[in-house]
Motif scaffolding. Structure first.
Motif, short mmCIF file in Angstrom:
data_model
loop_
_atom_site.label_atom_id
_atom_site.label_comp_id
_atom_site.label_asym_id
_atom_site.label_seq_id
_atom_site.Cartn_x
_atom_site.Cartn_y
_atom_site.Cartn_z
N LEU A 114 0.85 -1.21 0.00
CA LEU A 114 0.00 0.00 0.00
C LEU A 114 0.88 1.25 0.00
O LEU A 114 0.59 2.23 -0.69
CB LEU A 114 -0.94 -0.01 1.21
N ASN A 115 1.98 1.20 0.74
CA ASN A 115 2.89 2.34 0.78
C ASN A 115 3.57 2.55 -0.58
O ASN A 115 3.67 3.68 -1.07
CB ASN A 115 3.93 2.09 1.88
N GLU A 116 3.99 1.45 -1.21
CA GLU A 116 4.60 1.56 -2.54
C GLU A 116 3.60 2.14 -3.55
O GLU A 116 3.95 2.96 -4.40
CB GLU A 116 5.07 0.18 -3.03
N ALA A 117 2.34 1.68 -3.43
CA ALA A 117 1.31 2.14 -4.36
C ALA A 117 1.05 3.64 -4.16
O ALA A 117 0.87 4.39 -5.13
CB ALA A 117 0.03 1.34 -4.14
N GLN A 118 1.06 4.04 -2.91
CA GLN A 118 0.84 5.47 -2.61
C GLN A 118 1.96 6.31 -3.22
O GLN A 118 1.71 7.33 -3.86
CB GLN A 118 0.83 5.66 -1.09
N LYS A 119 3.21 5.81 -3.05
CA LYS A 119 4.36 6.55 -3.59
C LYS A 119 4.28 6.63 -5.12
O LYS A 119 4.73 7.59 -5.73
CB LYS A 119 5.67 5.86 -3.18
N ALA A 120 3.71 5.58 -5.74
CA ALA A 120 3.60 5.54 -7.21
C ALA A 120 2.40 6.35 -7.71
O ALA A 120 2.14 6.40 -8.92
CB ALA A 120 3.49 4.09 -7.67
N GLY A 121 1.65 6.93 -6.79
CA GLY A 121 0.53 7.78 -7.19
C GLY A 121 -0.78 7.03 -7.44
O GLY A 121 -1.69 7.57 -8.09
N CYS A 122 -0.88 5.81 -6.92
CA CYS A 122 -2.12 5.05 -7.12
C CYS A 122 -3.28 5.74 -6.39
O CYS A 122 -3.11 6.30 -5.31
CB CYS A 122 -1.98 3.63 -6.59
N LYS A 123 -4.44 5.64 -7.02
CA LYS A 123 -5.64 6.26 -6.41
C LYS A 123 -6.56 5.21 -5.82
O LYS A 123 -7.40 5.50 -4.98
CB LYS A 123 -6.40 7.04 -7.48
N GLN A 124 -6.41 3.95 -6.31
CA GLN A 124 -7.31 2.90 -5.86
C GLN A 124 -6.55 1.58 -5.71
O GLN A 124 -5.58 1.34 -6.42
CB GLN A 124 -8.43 2.73 -6.90
#
Ligand SMILES: CC(C)(COP(=O)(O)OP(=O)(O)OC[C@H]1O[C@@H](n2cnc3c(N)ncnc32)[C@H](O)[C@@H]1OP(=O)(O)O)[C@@H](O)C(=O)NCCC(=O)NCCS
Length: 150
Positions: A96-106
């Motif tokens: 989830l942290n990696e996804a947040q850093k990559a700009g994921c919205k969902q």
């Protein structure tokens, strides 16, 4: 390699880890992926495979995709002898942290309706059921599609 307070560590998996990953998956679930399923993921540029270790032995893994602005969780398991020690929680938090850093919205995933431990894990990470897919799995079981905003 990330050392976790639980005594576990987490690192990116490599194709040399496939035997151990397959062994964990077979021990953890009645519906394991094939070896080919895992091999394929190592070829996809967008696929991430992290392994959870204790004393350098692989005891868990997580496979996910980050595509455009979406995190898709494909597979996750912890060896039965190491469950309920926060291993899956660490794998989820990292992805989830990696996804947040990559700009994921969902973030999105599918889970068998009978898989209460996994559903509880995802609910604890703020996933909510968005759809029911009838007869989704080979044995006719329904899937819950669960998602959350990042
Ligand atoms: C689901 C699974 C990965 C959880 O792994 P784990 O390392 O035991 O999970 P954790 O210890 O990090 O638990 C995190 C949270 O998940 C939930 N949870 C995990 N196992 C649970 C269980 N047996 N019953 C109810 N809730 C459970 C709880 O909310 C738990 O938090 P808590 O311990 O503070 O109550 C593990 O049971 C597993 O490998 N299952 C088989 C494979 C599988 O079903 N994968 C999911 C495919 S969609």
């Amino acid at each position: 390699m990330i050392e976790l307070v639980t005594g576990f560590s987490l690192r990116p998996g490599t194709s040399a880890d496939i035997d151990a990953i397959v062994a964990v998956d077979h021990a953890a679930t009645s519906y394991p992926w094939t070896r080919e399923n895992f091999e394929r993921e190592f070829h996809y540029q967008w696929s991430k495979i992290n392994v959870l270790c204790r004393a350098e032995k692989i005891i868990g893994f997580m496979v996910y995709w980050i595509i455009a602005d979406e995190l898709q969780i494909l597979n996750l398991a912890v060896h039965p002898q190491s469950q309920r020690h926060g291993g899956a929680k660490s794998l989820m938090a990292y992805a989830l942290n990696e996804a947040q850093k990559a700009g994921c919205k969902q973030a999105i995933l599918e889970v068998r309706v009978s898989n209460q431990p996994a559903i509880a894990l995802y609910q604890a990470h703020r996933f909510k059921t968005s759809t029911l897919r009838k007869n989704y799995y080979q044995n006719g079981e329904d899937a819950l599609v669960m998602s959350r905003e990042m």
